[in-house]
Design an enzyme around this catalytic site. Structure first.
Site, short mmCIF file in Angstrom:
data_model
loop_
_atom_site.label_atom_id
_atom_site.label_comp_id
_atom_site.label_asym_id
_atom_site.label_seq_id
_atom_site.Cartn_x
_atom_site.Cartn_y
_atom_site.Cartn_z
N LYS A 27 0.83 -1.21 0.00
CA LYS A 27 0.00 0.00 0.00
C LYS A 27 0.87 1.26 0.00
CE LYS A 27 -2.99 0.54 3.56
NZ LYS A 27 -2.92 1.86 4.23
N SER A 28 1.88 1.28 0.85
CA SER A 28 2.72 2.48 0.95
C SER A 28 3.42 2.77 -0.38
CB SER A 28 3.79 2.28 2.03
OG SER A 28 3.18 2.19 3.29
N ARG A 32 2.88 5.98 -3.23
CA ARG A 32 4.01 6.82 -3.64
C ARG A 32 4.26 6.72 -5.15
NH1 ARG A 32 4.22 5.61 1.65
NH2 ARG A 32 5.53 6.78 3.10
N GLY A 100 -5.10 7.69 5.58
CA GLY A 100 -4.21 8.64 6.26
C GLY A 100 -2.99 8.95 5.42
N ARG A 128 -8.59 11.77 12.74
CA ARG A 128 -7.17 11.49 13.00
C ARG A 128 -6.34 12.77 13.04
NH1 ARG A 128 -5.33 6.54 9.38
NH2 ARG A 128 -3.53 6.74 10.76
N SER A 173 7.24 8.74 12.57
CA SER A 173 6.16 8.66 11.58
C SER A 173 6.69 8.86 10.18
CB SER A 173 5.08 9.70 11.87
OG SER A 173 4.24 9.83 10.73
N GLN A 175 4.80 9.00 7.62
CA GLN A 175 3.89 9.90 6.90
C GLN A 175 4.32 11.34 7.10
OE1 GLN A 175 -0.09 8.84 8.14
NE2 GLN A 175 -0.07 6.96 6.94
N ASP A 321 2.13 -1.45 11.78
CA ASP A 321 0.80 -1.84 11.29
C ASP A 321 0.46 -3.30 11.61
OD1 ASP A 321 0.35 0.67 10.26
OD2 ASP A 321 1.11 0.17 8.26
N ARG A 393 -7.41 -3.81 9.49
CA ARG A 393 -6.43 -4.74 10.08
C ARG A 393 -7.01 -5.46 11.31
NH1 ARG A 393 -2.46 -3.76 6.61
NH2 ARG A 393 -1.91 -1.60 6.15
#
Ligand code: S3P
Length: 441
Positions: A27-28, A32, A100, A128, A173, A175, A321, A393
């Site tokens: 996913k990450s 990107r 997020g 969030r 983080s 993010q 995660d 999750r």
């Protein structure tokens, strides 16, 4: 993304997991690939793209800003990059659903573009914390509005005058790190972030893959604004976070063995393997290779007897995660498992410490939440009905718990599994889990 039907899972107790499986794309890395591909000169070809709702939210956001994107067709995406300054102002707010990563990375990427953009999300995302990106971006000169409590919608005002900063991240983080570095592409001078502990470094790796120099020196990453990105090919590996449900499921179930193929094992993401091995799991890494700057391997896992551990705090950001699934492993382990130093889990798609503690308690497991972690005593899992609170999750983790339960496990509010693992129910059934999903009116 609004008005989603509520889904529930019904998982029959027992069973074994076996076979070979390639779980969906990371996913990450998928997020990107769209972001950098859109800003590049030329056509970026992506394979293995995650066709989940989160990464599709990013894809749709860039389409709404004028980027021509073909696909996804079976994981293939072609992105016709518009260059660093080619995005158009979107006509409507960008709805980022549950994601997020989309919201935080986009706020950095858009902060210095000279565009007016509003970012919105679903009820989970709208709760969030966003000040963690607004603070450093404001220091760079960005103008970003949020609600009084520092949450979405985020309103980005047009501005082309960012300046580089040297920013020590207050929390581990990726993010926030990525938001600041992406804003740094548009800032005058050098932008540096220093992280308190290593976090996933896909942004730094992928920028380099697009020919953008990133200086890395221990915990510091720096880049100088004003450069350009050159289109490239990206092969997205299978997501270790999705593979985790099977690593745990196979470990706790009897007579089980699986090979999870072509999984990304970037050292900033592989904490789950270290933690499971410390608990006694039988995991082998095979066919290791580097694909497009990211380490990838097949992971073989077999049933094992797990025991409780004190999870080393330095592994927490490397498995951030994976804790919902690791808590299920802890529930099946002999003795006590303690997690500390993981307060970030309280601000994920749900409060993962509380929600997991509540669900485990329903299933007859002693689970004591603390401000920054959880203490779990391994025991006998009973059947029962647990709430996932719309957290993908949590839903998949409790599905795996049924492998060791004495009765059926029902899990509510599971539609968001599609954000990260489309097809989960199908592949879980094929592997040996007895899981059915149904709509709830
Ligand atoms: C992500 C970073 C992590 C992780 C999330 C994806 C990313 O969040 O939990 O699922 O792609 O950069 P934090 O940066 O909040 O730890």
């Amino acid at each position: 993304m609004q008005g989603k039907k509520s889904l529930k899972y019904q998982v029959e107790p027992g069973g074994s997991l076996n076979g070979t499986l390639r779980v969906p794309g990371d996913k990450s890395i998928s997020h990107r690939s769209i972001m950098l591909g859109s800003l590049a000169d030329g056509v970026t070809e992506v394979t293995g793209f995650l066709e989940g709702e989160d990464s599709l939210a990013t894809l749709n956001a860039f389409r709404a800003m004028g980027v021509e994107i073909e696909g996804p067709h079976a994981g293939q995406v072609s992105i016709h990059g518009v260059g660093m300054h080619g995005l158009h102002e979107p006509e409507a707010p960008l709805d980022l659903g549950n994601s997020g990563t989309s919201m935080r990375l986009l706020s950095g990427l858009l902060a210095g573009q000279g565009l007016a953009v509003t970012l919105t999300g679903d009820s989970s995302l709208s709760g969030r914390p966003m000040m963690r990106v607004i603070d450093p971006l404001t220091r760079m000169g960005a103008i970003i509005g949020a609600t009084e409590t520092g949450t979405a919608p985020l309103i980005i005002s047009p501005n082309r005058h960012l300046k580089g900063i040297d920013y020590p991240l207050p929390m581990a983080s990726a993010q926030v790190k990525s938001a600041v570095l992406l804003a740094g592409l548009y800032a005058q001078g050098e932008t540096t972030v220093t992280e308190p502990a290593p976090t996933r470094d896909h942004t730094e790796r992928m920028l380099q893959g697009f020919g953008y120099p990133v200086k890395r020196d221990g915990s510091r990453a720096s880049l100088v604004g004003g450069g350009a990105l050159k289109a490239c090919r990206i092969d997205v590996p299978a997501d270790i976070s999705s593979a985790t449900f099977f690593l745990v499921g196979v470990s706790i179930a009897p007579d089980s063995e699986m090979v999870l193929e072509h999984v990304g094992i970037n050292p900033t993401r592989d904490g789950v393997i270290s933690i499971l091995r410390l608990m006694g799991a039988d995991i082998e890494i095979e066919n290791e290779q580097v694909v497009g700057g990211e380490p990838v391997a097949d992971i073989r896992v077999r049933s094992s007897r797990l025991h409780g551990i004190d999870i080393p705090e330095d592994l927490v950001p490397l498995a951030i995660d994976e804790f919902p699934a690791l808590f299920i492993a802890a529930a099946c382990a002999e003795g006590i498992t303690r997690l500390t130093g993981a307060e970030e889990l309280r601000v994920k798609e749900s409060d993962r410490i509380q929600v997991m503690a509540d669900g485990l308690t329903v299933l007859g497991i002693e689970a004591e939440p603390t401000t920054d972690g959880l203490k779990i005593r391994g025991g006998r899992i009973t059947g029962g009905c647990v709430e996932s609170h719309g957290d993908h999750r949590i839903a998949m983790s409790f599905a795996m718990a049924a492998l060791r339960a004495s009765g059926a496990v029902e899990i509510l509010d599971c539609a968001n599994v599609n954000t990260s693992f489309p097809g989960f129910v199908h592949v879980a059934n094929q592997s040996g889990l007895h899981i059915r999903q149904s709509e709830v009116s």
